[in-house]
Design a protein around this motif. Structure first.
Motif, PDB file in Angstrom:
ATOM      1  N   GLY A   1       0.812  -1.209   0.000  1.00 40.89           N
ATOM      2  CA  GLY A   1       0.000   0.000   0.000  1.00 40.89           C
ATOM      3  C   GLY A   1       0.845   1.257   0.000  1.00 40.89           C
ATOM      4  O   GLY A   1       0.530   2.234  -0.697  1.00 40.89           O
ATOM      5  N   ASP A   2       1.939   1.254   0.769  1.00 34.89           N
ATOM      6  CA  ASP A   2       2.828   2.416   0.802  1.00 34.89           C
ATOM      7  C   ASP A   2       3.492   2.648  -0.552  1.00 34.89           C
ATOM      8  O   ASP A   2       3.663   3.796  -0.984  1.00 34.89           O
ATOM      9  N   VAL A   3       3.880   1.575  -1.236  1.00 38.07           N
ATOM     10  CA  VAL A   3       4.527   1.714  -2.538  1.00 38.07           C
ATOM     11  C   VAL A   3       3.553   2.289  -3.563  1.00 38.07           C
ATOM     12  O   VAL A   3       3.867   3.246  -4.290  1.00 38.07           O
ATOM     13  N   VAL A   4       2.351   1.705  -3.634  1.00 36.20           N
ATOM     14  CA  VAL A   4       1.343   2.197  -4.574  1.00 36.20           C
ATOM     15  C   VAL A   4       0.988   3.653  -4.262  1.00 36.20           C
ATOM     16  O   VAL A   4       0.889   4.505  -5.164  1.00 36.20           O
ATOM     17  N   SER A   5       0.802   3.941  -2.978  1.00 35.24           N
ATOM     18  CA  SER A   5       0.471   5.303  -2.566  1.00 35.24           C
ATOM     19  C   SER A   5       1.602   6.268  -2.900  1.00 35.24           C
ATOM     20  O   SER A   5       1.359   7.384  -3.374  1.00 35.24           O
ATOM     21  N   GLY A   6       2.852   5.840  -2.678  1.00 37.79           N
ATOM     22  CA  GLY A   6       3.992   6.714  -2.964  1.00 37.79           C
ATOM     23  C   GLY A   6       4.111   7.051  -4.436  1.00 37.79           C
ATOM     24  O   GLY A   6       4.397   8.203  -4.801  1.00 37.79           O
ATOM     25  N   ILE A   7       3.865   6.067  -5.304  1.00 41.96           N
ATOM     26  CA  ILE A   7       3.939   6.317  -6.748  1.00 41.96           C
ATOM     27  C   ILE A   7       2.822   7.267  -7.182  1.00 41.96           C
ATOM     28  O   ILE A   7       3.047   8.229  -7.929  1.00 41.96           O
ATOM     29  N   SER A   8       1.594   6.997  -6.697  1.00 41.38           N
ATOM     30  CA  SER A   8       0.461   7.861  -7.056  1.00 41.38           C
ATOM     31  C   SER A   8       0.680   9.283  -6.564  1.00 41.38           C
ATOM     32  O   SER A   8       0.481  10.261  -7.306  1.00 41.38           O
ATOM     33  N   THR A   9       1.095   9.410  -5.306  1.00 40.50           N
ATOM     34  CA  THR A   9       1.315  10.744  -4.732  1.00 40.50           C
ATOM     35  C   THR A   9       2.486  11.434  -5.407  1.00 40.50           C
ATOM     36  O   THR A   9       2.469  12.656  -5.611  1.00 40.50           O
ATOM     37  N   GLY A  10       3.508  10.671  -5.769  1.00 38.03           N
ATOM     38  CA  GLY A  10       4.679  11.249  -6.421  1.00 38.03           C
ATOM     39  C   GLY A  10       4.339  11.899  -7.747  1.00 38.03           C
ATOM     40  O   GLY A  10       4.830  12.989  -8.069  1.00 38.03           O
ATOM     41  N   MET A  11       3.470  11.254  -8.546  1.00 38.00           N
ATOM     42  CA  MET A  11       3.076  11.844  -9.824  1.00 38.00           C
ATOM     43  C   MET A  11       2.317  13.154  -9.613  1.00 38.00           C
ATOM     44  O   MET A  11       2.543  14.136 -10.324  1.00 38.00           O
TER      45      MET A  11
ATOM     46  N   ALA B   1       9.970  12.368  -7.461  1.00 37.81           N
ATOM     47  CA  ALA B   1      10.401  13.715  -7.838  1.00 37.81           C
ATOM     48  C   ALA B   1      11.878  13.729  -8.192  1.00 37.81           C
ATOM     49  O   ALA B   1      12.310  14.424  -9.126  1.00 37.81           O
ATOM     50  N   MET B   2      12.692  12.956  -7.471  1.00 38.48           N
ATOM     51  CA  MET B   2      14.129  12.885  -7.754  1.00 38.48           C
ATOM     52  C   MET B   2      14.383  12.262  -9.129  1.00 38.48           C
ATOM     53  O   MET B   2      15.235  12.732  -9.895  1.00 38.48           O
ATOM     54  N   ILE B   3      13.644  11.217  -9.465  1.00 38.59           N
ATOM     55  CA  ILE B   3      13.821  10.555 -10.765  1.00 38.59           C
ATOM     56  C   ILE B   3      13.512  11.526 -11.900  1.00 38.59           C
ATOM     57  O   ILE B   3      14.247  11.601 -12.896  1.00 38.59           O
ATOM     58  N   VAL B   4      12.419  12.290 -11.741  1.00 36.62           N
ATOM     59  CA  VAL B   4      12.073  13.271 -12.773  1.00 36.62           C
ATOM     60  C   VAL B   4      13.161  14.327 -12.886  1.00 36.62           C
ATOM     61  O   VAL B   4      13.556  14.725 -13.997  1.00 36.62           O
ATOM     62  N   THR B   5      13.680  14.791 -11.761  1.00 35.24           N
ATOM     63  CA  THR B   5      14.711  15.825 -11.776  1.00 35.24           C
ATOM     64  C   THR B   5      15.992  15.325 -12.440  1.00 35.24           C
ATOM     65  O   THR B   5      16.619  16.040 -13.238  1.00 35.24           O
ATOM     66  N   LEU B   6      16.384  14.106 -12.137  1.00 35.88           N
ATOM     67  CA  LEU B   6      17.664  13.592 -12.628  1.00 35.88           C
ATOM     68  C   LEU B   6      17.587  13.062 -14.057  1.00 35.88           C
ATOM     69  O   LEU B   6      18.553  13.198 -14.825  1.00 35.88           O
ATOM     70  N   ALA B   7      16.477  12.441 -14.434  1.00 39.73           N
ATOM     71  CA  ALA B   7      16.465  11.709 -15.698  1.00 39.73           C
ATOM     72  C   ALA B   7      15.373  12.115 -16.671  1.00 39.73           C
ATOM     73  O   ALA B   7      15.558  11.976 -17.880  1.00 39.73           O
ATOM     74  N   LEU B   8      14.234  12.608 -16.179  1.00 41.35           N
ATOM     75  CA  LEU B   8      13.094  12.819 -17.063  1.00 41.35           C
ATOM     76  C   LEU B   8      12.713  14.282 -17.242  1.00 41.35           C
ATOM     77  O   LEU B   8      11.727  14.579 -17.910  1.00 41.35           O
ATOM     78  N   GLY B   9      13.464  15.174 -16.666  1.00 44.74           N
ATOM     79  CA  GLY B   9      13.101  16.583 -16.717  1.00 44.74           C
ATOM     80  C   GLY B   9      13.024  17.135 -18.126  1.00 44.74           C
ATOM     81  O   GLY B   9      12.178  17.988 -18.424  1.00 44.74           O
TER      82      GLY B   9
END
Length: 705
Positions: free
Chosen positions: A74-84, A411-419
């Motif tokens: 649940g924490d993983v799914v929630s973290g991905i959803s909240t992260g987007m 957010a870190m992944i977007v900043t480092l690789a997908l920005g």
């Protein structure tokens, strides 16, 4: 239909406070002094050290009981959803802060790293918040305006405009964190109680209006400079309407489409939230589509659409806050610290009650203070929480802040690789996302009618705060709201409700005589109740209402009696047994309510005022404290009544007030402790018993002023 009630009968003596203390062996407690409290606070043992460690690092408490098999997925799914959602909101809210969009991703990452260890809430999503972003933007545009030279601040040399703005935003965020950390260390988390729900609602509604107006330039594709200060919203609207003919149609159409689709899907999310495993992340989908369409059709070149542009790849080095910015922004930083904490604490409290765990206001101040200081050191701006983002984290299965840590990782992944994928994103899309997320705050306008129908002073607080924050700016508006709120508190206590009580026959119950038809008042007795503490601001109101209740002014009666007494003595000296009619004409009947003119038992026909009241009972059950001014006023009022032969009794007086009366030497040869009774019925029975022995006539006694 009236249901039958069980009956009870109690047989006991009639008690005064003195007899109750004597018969039941009252315990007189010794209260701790400041030295005792300091000694207890500074005394440490192993258990207290362990509790302090858990308090400072709440992760120790919940990590030890973490149920990985049940909660991790649940924490993983929630973290991905909240992260987007956090990524999209970070990009959008950075526009409110007048900063490049990539720095919104910094705010979605750095503050969460420290809150994970220090925060007591397991469900709030830490990151950007639109109201705080707007308050940061006000400071940024004031010190680094879009048009014209920046403020004369050391450290701005050789910096671009964006770099200057980032320095201002990080510095004011650092100062905000210092304020929050200091308040947490000083244990003043209770300060949030002064921000009532009504005040916060009016304030956030005004902030939503500011946010809406600030995003119109992006939605319409206009080049409107940032304006600050009182009435800035009016000047901004004037600039927008002056340029309305220059609207970029592509930006406008795209914004309308985005807002319509996002609004509809959000409504569907709310309607079917019980059936959906996670809310549909429509902001993410629409952002991806807008990026693709903008890139494919080259909106920037073909239609002149403003886009996000170059995204910062990776993380920049840490930054040192500017002391001169501290001096320039200290007035704005303090209300930012209060608002950021108040919003986060309110949201955290809702979810802590729902999931049955406790949060610590002082520790939350420390957590957000450290998070903002740490984040500001790495160029992020003010962090708190957003209700919509927190709702996603909780509803998608988040149990602990591991979900928050995963969202920060997104957010870190977007900043480092997908920005780079977000570079063609039109800023009008971000503005549209900001506006459509204002629905909840703008719908708070419905509270005006509700408050007006049920609590008009609260409605005044809401309207005053909203108007003040809308017209004067958020910082001054918060001060205005607090001022109006304090005025309503003063109004409620300075002019409290007072009532005259009477007995419900056959019971020991006493109610307002205006509320019941079958009620019994004892002749010659008044029971007076005030529903407020007594202090310097309302003691005169209390005395006025007391005079209104008894029906006469005791000082005036006392003066008339003294004059009559002097006249009688003068006549006695001239001629014993005189019965001439002349003196009666000098002291004719008074028009004062509740006063009769007695003409018996004196050496002549002199009019002497008497009162029809022999006992007054004061119900102090709702009086929580007395200050020195009220104590003096109360003592004077009681003595005035005693001097005109009215017996006064005080009932249901709290022990702390009795202790203060003793310590301030309230009691003397006229005001006795035997006048105080534990209940209204005790005092009433005492008065009835005493009135049996009262002679039918009223004797004039030696009175004195």
């Amino acid at each position: 239909m009236v249901t039958l009630r069980k009956q009870y009968a109690v047989a006991r003596p009639v008690y005064s406070d003195d007899s109750l203390a004597e018969d039941l062996n009252k315990v007189y407690r010794q209260h701790k002094t400041i030295v005792d409290h300091m000694r207890d606070y500074l005394t440490w043992d192993l258990k207290r050290a362990k509790n302090a460690a858990v308090s400072l690092l709440p992760i120790i408490g919940w990590m030890g009981t973490y149920r990985a098999r049940e909660w991790l997925l649940g924490d993983v799914v929630s973290g991905i959803s909240t992260g987007m959602v956090a990524v999209m909101q970070g990009l959008a809210f950075s526009l409110l802060a007048s900063l490049p969009p990539s720095y919104g991703l910094y705010t979605a990452f750095f503050p969460m790293l420290t809150y994970f260890f220090l925060g007591t809430s397991r469900h709030i999503s830490v990151g950007s918040f639109p109201v705080l972003s707007l308050m940061v933007g006000a400071v940024v545009t004031r010190l680094v305006p879009e048009v014209g030279a920046p403020a004369n601040i050391t450290g701005f040399e050789d910096l671009t405009q964006d770099q200057q703005r980032v320095l201002v935003a990080s510095s004011v965020t650092f100062l905000m964190g210092i304020f929050q950390l200091a308040m947490g260390i000083l244990q003043v988390g209770f300060i949030v109680v002064y921000l009532s729900d009504t005040l916060v609602s009016g304030f956030t509604t005004a902030a939503a209006i500011h946010i809406l107006v600030s995003q119109l330039k992006f939605v319409l594709g206009l080049n409107v400079p940032g304006i600050n200060g009182p009435l800035s919203i009016i000047y901004t609207l004037k600039e927008i309407f002056d340029q309305i003919t220059s609207t970029n149609i592509c930006d406008l159409v795209m914004s309308i489409v985005i807002m319509t689709v996002v609004f509809i899907v959000k409504e569907l999310n709310d309607k079917y939230k019980a059936k959906l495993p996670v809310p549909i992340p429509i902001e993410v989908f629409m952002t991806a589509i807008a990026c693709g369409v903008s890139y494919g059709f080259n909106f920037k070149t073909r239609y002149g659409v403003a886009v996000v542009g170059k995204m910062v790849s990776g993380y920049e080095s840490s930054i040192t806050p500017n002391m001169e910015v501290f001096q320039e922004s200290v007035v704005e930083a303090f209300p930012m610290a209060i608002v950021g904490f108040a919003v986060a604490f309110s949201v955290a409290k809702v979810y802590s009650i729902k999931h049955d765990y406790t949060i610590d206001g002082n520790q939350e101040l420390i957590a957000f203070g450290v998070s903002n200081i740490f984040g500001a050191s790495f160029r992020s701006f003010a962090a708190s929480t957003a209700l919509s983002r927190t709702a996603v984290q909780e509803s998608s299965g988040g149990k602990t802040q591991i979900a928050g840590l995963i969202s920060a990782t997104m957010a870190m992944i977007v900043t480092l690789a997908l920005g780079f994928l977000l570079e063609p994103l039109p800023t009008s899309v971000l503005g549209a996302l900001v506006i459509v997320n204002l629905k909840g705050m703008l719908m708070q306008f419905r509270e005006i009618l509700y408050l007006w129908m049920r609590d008009k002073p609260e409605c005044v607080v809401w309207v005053g705060t909203c108007l003040g924050a809308t017209l004067l700016g958020l910082d001054l508006g918060l001060a205005v709201g607090l001022g109006v709120e304090l005025l309503t508190v003063v109004y409620r206590t300075q002019f409290p409700r007072c009532s005259v009580l009477a007995n419900i026959p056959g019971t020991d119950l006493y109610k307002d005589r205006k509320d019941y038809m079958h009620i019994s008042e004892i002749q010659g007795v008044k029971i007076f109740r005030i529903l407020s503490p007594l202090y310097f601001a309302n003691i005169e109101f209390f005395r006025e209402k007391l005079v209104e209740t008894v029906g006469f002014n005791p000082l005036r009666v006392l003066r008339k009696r003294n004059k009559a007494l002097q006249k009688i003595k003068l006549l006695q000296k001239k001629e014993d047994g005189i019965t001439v009619k002349g003196p009666k004409e000098l002291f004719g009947p008074t028009e004062e309510s509740g006063i009769n003119m007695e003409e018996q038992d004196h050496p002549s026909d002199v009019a002497v005022p008497r009162v029809d009241l022999h006992s007054l009972i004061l119900d102090f059950s709702a009086v929580s404290f007395l200050d020195i001014s009220a104590l003096k006023g109360l003592k004077a009022a009681l003595k005035e009544l005693i001097h005109v032969d009215v017996a006064v009794y005080v009932v249901s007086c709290d022990e702390s007030i009795l202790e203060k009366l003793h310590s301030c030497r309230f009691f003397d040869e006229e005001i006795l402790t035997s006048m105080f009774f534990p209940t209204l019925h005790d005092a009433t029975l005492h008065v009835l018993d005493k009135s049996k022995d009262r002679s039918p006539g009223w004797a004039l006694r030696e009175s004195r002023l």
